[in-house]
Motif scaffolding. Sequence first.
Motif, PDB file in Angstrom:
ATOM      1  N   VAL A 274     -59.322  66.979  19.018  1.00  0.00           N
ATOM      2  CA  VAL A 274     -60.018  67.269  20.276  1.00  0.00           C
ATOM      3  C   VAL A 274     -59.088  67.029  21.466  1.00  0.00           C
ATOM      4  O   VAL A 274     -59.031  67.821  22.405  1.00  0.00           O
ATOM      5  CB  VAL A 274     -61.296  66.401  20.390  1.00  0.00           C
ATOM      6  N   VAL A 275     -58.343  65.939  21.428  1.00  0.00           N
ATOM      7  CA  VAL A 275     -57.401  65.636  22.501  1.00  0.00           C
ATOM      8  C   VAL A 275     -56.310  66.701  22.574  1.00  0.00           C
ATOM      9  O   VAL A 275     -55.938  67.169  23.657  1.00  0.00           O
ATOM     10  CB  VAL A 275     -56.792  64.232  22.292  1.00  0.00           C
ATOM     11  N   ALA A 276     -55.795  67.130  21.416  1.00  0.00           N
ATOM     12  CA  ALA A 276     -54.693  68.098  21.383  1.00  0.00           C
ATOM     13  C   ALA A 276     -55.092  69.453  21.949  1.00  0.00           C
ATOM     14  O   ALA A 276     -54.231  70.204  22.422  1.00  0.00           O
ATOM     15  CB  ALA A 276     -54.194  68.257  19.949  1.00  0.00           C
ATOM     16  N   GLU A 277     -56.377  69.777  21.915  1.00  0.00           N
ATOM     17  CA  GLU A 277     -56.843  71.035  22.498  1.00  0.00           C
ATOM     18  C   GLU A 277     -56.766  71.026  24.019  1.00  0.00           C
ATOM     19  O   GLU A 277     -56.796  72.083  24.652  1.00  0.00           O
ATOM     20  CB  GLU A 277     -58.287  71.301  22.069  1.00  0.00           C
ATOM     21  N   ARG A 278     -56.645  69.820  24.621  1.00  0.00           N
ATOM     22  CA  ARG A 278     -56.770  69.711  26.066  1.00  0.00           C
ATOM     23  C   ARG A 278     -55.560  69.064  26.746  1.00  0.00           C
ATOM     24  O   ARG A 278     -55.358  69.258  27.949  1.00  0.00           O
ATOM     25  CB  ARG A 278     -58.026  68.889  26.393  1.00  0.00           C
ATOM     26  N   TYR A 279     -54.798  68.270  26.019  1.00  0.00           N
ATOM     27  CA  TYR A 279     -53.732  67.477  26.634  1.00  0.00           C
ATOM     28  C   TYR A 279     -52.407  67.695  25.903  1.00  0.00           C
ATOM     29  O   TYR A 279     -52.386  68.055  24.725  1.00  0.00           O
ATOM     30  CB  TYR A 279     -54.090  65.988  26.583  1.00  0.00           C
ATOM     31  N   SER A 280     -51.303  67.427  26.589  1.00  0.00           N
ATOM     32  CA  SER A 280     -49.975  67.634  26.000  1.00  0.00           C
ATOM     33  C   SER A 280     -49.536  66.459  25.136  1.00  0.00           C
ATOM     34  O   SER A 280     -48.667  66.615  24.281  1.00  0.00           O
ATOM     35  CB  SER A 280     -48.944  67.887  27.094  1.00  0.00           C
ATOM     36  N   CYS A 281     -50.101  65.269  25.355  1.00  0.00           N
ATOM     37  CA  CYS A 281     -49.780  64.099  24.540  1.00  0.00           C
ATOM     38  C   CYS A 281     -50.810  63.008  24.825  1.00  0.00           C
ATOM     39  O   CYS A 281     -51.598  63.119  25.775  1.00  0.00           O
ATOM     40  CB  CYS A 281     -48.361  63.582  24.820  1.00  0.00           C
ATOM     41  N   ALA A 282     -50.796  61.970  23.985  1.00  0.00           N
ATOM     42  CA  ALA A 282     -51.730  60.859  24.171  1.00  0.00           C
ATOM     43  C   ALA A 282     -51.058  59.561  23.763  1.00  0.00           C
ATOM     44  O   ALA A 282     -50.286  59.519  22.804  1.00  0.00           O
ATOM     45  CB  ALA A 282     -52.999  61.074  23.343  1.00  0.00           C
ATOM     46  N   VAL A 283     -51.383  58.502  24.500  1.00  0.00           N
ATOM     47  CA  VAL A 283     -50.803  57.192  24.220  1.00  0.00           C
ATOM     48  C   VAL A 283     -51.855  56.275  23.608  1.00  0.00           C
ATOM     49  O   VAL A 283     -53.042  56.364  23.902  1.00  0.00           O
ATOM     50  CB  VAL A 283     -50.219  56.534  25.492  1.00  0.00           C
ATOM     51  N   SER A 284     -51.364  55.386  22.747  1.00  0.00           N
ATOM     52  CA  SER A 284     -52.187  54.371  22.118  1.00  0.00           C
ATOM     53  C   SER A 284     -51.798  53.007  22.672  1.00  0.00           C
ATOM     54  O   SER A 284     -51.036  52.909  23.629  1.00  0.00           O
ATOM     55  CB  SER A 284     -51.962  54.404  20.598  1.00  0.00           C
ATOM     56  N   THR A 285     -52.328  51.953  22.061  1.00  0.00           N
ATOM     57  CA  THR A 285     -51.849  50.600  22.356  1.00  0.00           C
ATOM     58  C   THR A 285     -51.128  50.020  21.144  1.00  0.00           C
ATOM     59  O   THR A 285     -50.854  48.822  21.099  1.00  0.00           O
ATOM     60  CB  THR A 285     -53.003  49.663  22.764  1.00  0.00           C
ATOM     61  N   VAL A 286     -50.842  50.865  20.154  1.00  0.00           N
ATOM     62  CA  VAL A 286     -50.066  50.431  18.995  1.00  0.00           C
ATOM     63  C   VAL A 286     -48.663  50.099  19.487  1.00  0.00           C
ATOM     64  O   VAL A 286     -48.023  50.896  20.168  1.00  0.00           O
ATOM     65  CB  VAL A 286     -50.029  51.523  17.916  1.00  0.00           C
ATOM     66  N   GLU A 287     -48.182  48.906  19.139  1.00  0.00           N
ATOM     67  CA  GLU A 287     -46.917  48.445  19.703  1.00  0.00           C
ATOM     68  C   GLU A 287     -45.732  49.106  19.015  1.00  0.00           C
ATOM     69  O   GLU A 287     -45.686  49.236  17.797  1.00  0.00           O
ATOM     70  CB  GLU A 287     -46.805  46.925  19.573  1.00  0.00           C
ATOM     71  N   GLY A 288     -44.751  49.506  19.817  1.00  0.00           N
ATOM     72  CA  GLY A 288     -43.539  50.061  19.246  1.00  0.00           C
ATOM     73  C   GLY A 288     -42.877  51.047  20.180  1.00  0.00           C
ATOM     74  O   GLY A 288     -43.380  51.358  21.270  1.00  0.00           O
ATOM     75  N   LEU A 289     -41.715  51.544  19.756  1.00  0.00           N
ATOM     76  CA  LEU A 289     -40.961  52.558  20.475  1.00  0.00           C
ATOM     77  C   LEU A 289     -41.187  53.910  19.811  1.00  0.00           C
ATOM     78  O   LEU A 289     -41.757  54.000  18.722  1.00  0.00           O
ATOM     79  CB  LEU A 289     -39.470  52.196  20.487  1.00  0.00           C
ATOM     80  N   ASN A 290     -40.724  54.971  20.457  1.00  0.00           N
ATOM     81  CA  ASN A 290     -41.016  56.327  19.997  1.00  0.00           C
ATOM     82  C   ASN A 290     -39.734  57.115  19.780  1.00  0.00           C
ATOM     83  O   ASN A 290     -38.788  57.005  20.573  1.00  0.00           O
ATOM     84  CB  ASN A 290     -41.880  57.045  21.042  1.00  0.00           C
TER      85      ASN A 290
END
Length: 342
Positions: A285-301
Amino acid sequence: MPNPLKRALLYCLYLSRLWLLVRWANRNRLVILMYHGVSDGAPGVWTQVGTAAFEEQMAYLRARYAPADLETAVTRLYDRTLPAYAAAVTFDDGFHNNLTNALPVLKRHSVPATIYVTTSFIDGQNRFDGLIWTDYVYALLLATDRSTIDLTDHELGSFELTDRRSRGSAKKAICGALKRLPDAERQQALTALAHRCGNGVRPEDAAVFAPMSWDEVRQIAREPLIAIGAHTVEHPILTRLPRDRMIEEISTSQAVIQTETGCLPALFAYPNGTKDDFNDEIKEVVAERYSCAVSTVEGLNDAATDRYELRRIGIGADMPLWEFKLCLSGTYTLIARILGRT
């Protein structure tokens, strides 16, 4: 938020300077920092970083990293053109002090930031005396003259309220339990808590948790360094909602922000944001509307990270600069992985 023994061990690691090797090894990964507020008016509230500490952190970020706006950084991450030591700053919820306290510091150090706003919080139409519900719990506990609060009938436990510290501990436990409940049960438990606390919320306790107005969101959105993202309407745990309500929270927040600011937000943050708080259905659902999404899962990308579950490093009020440096370097994440926690 490590305990004293762990913090002492981490400080020894910092003094050894071995963390600099970890920093170098992570130089091509994207660091995303998560803040909430910047204020000196809420001692003991982890989500409200002191202004002097925030100034120190942004100075270090500008000196030793390559601050970038999140949307550009994510695009370059997957294009494999990300500069070394790239870092992005984010804020959740839309607190008034983002404008009054954080923005001047960001401008002094030319650090871009994304502010994820909870729309009912901004427009004053939520059900919690104008506060995010987790802050509402804390404000109720601070204001009550009760020495104990019993919520065992809602399976939340019973708590002593002898001082500010015990009230903070009660808030953490109650909110942790509420996040695991279906949304309707959470609402019932919040109503019961408000009734049993009795005194409502005091203005002096709520002031630090106050939101921006829409006029202020429009003002801060005009700043070249600031992007506005969506953080749902009422900040519920999305996995605890029926599908139609989940879609409404995700889509309506985007539509309201576009109506109020004239810009369609492309960035989304999951409320609470742990691995239990979003799933593949929600991500679709998020991907249909936004280019990316952030979590609170700790770490680097890195380029292998799912763009709809980007990791962040949470920055809190109890974090000295040396610990901030360890977090940005990825040392905390490495230690957690070694210990089998990630």
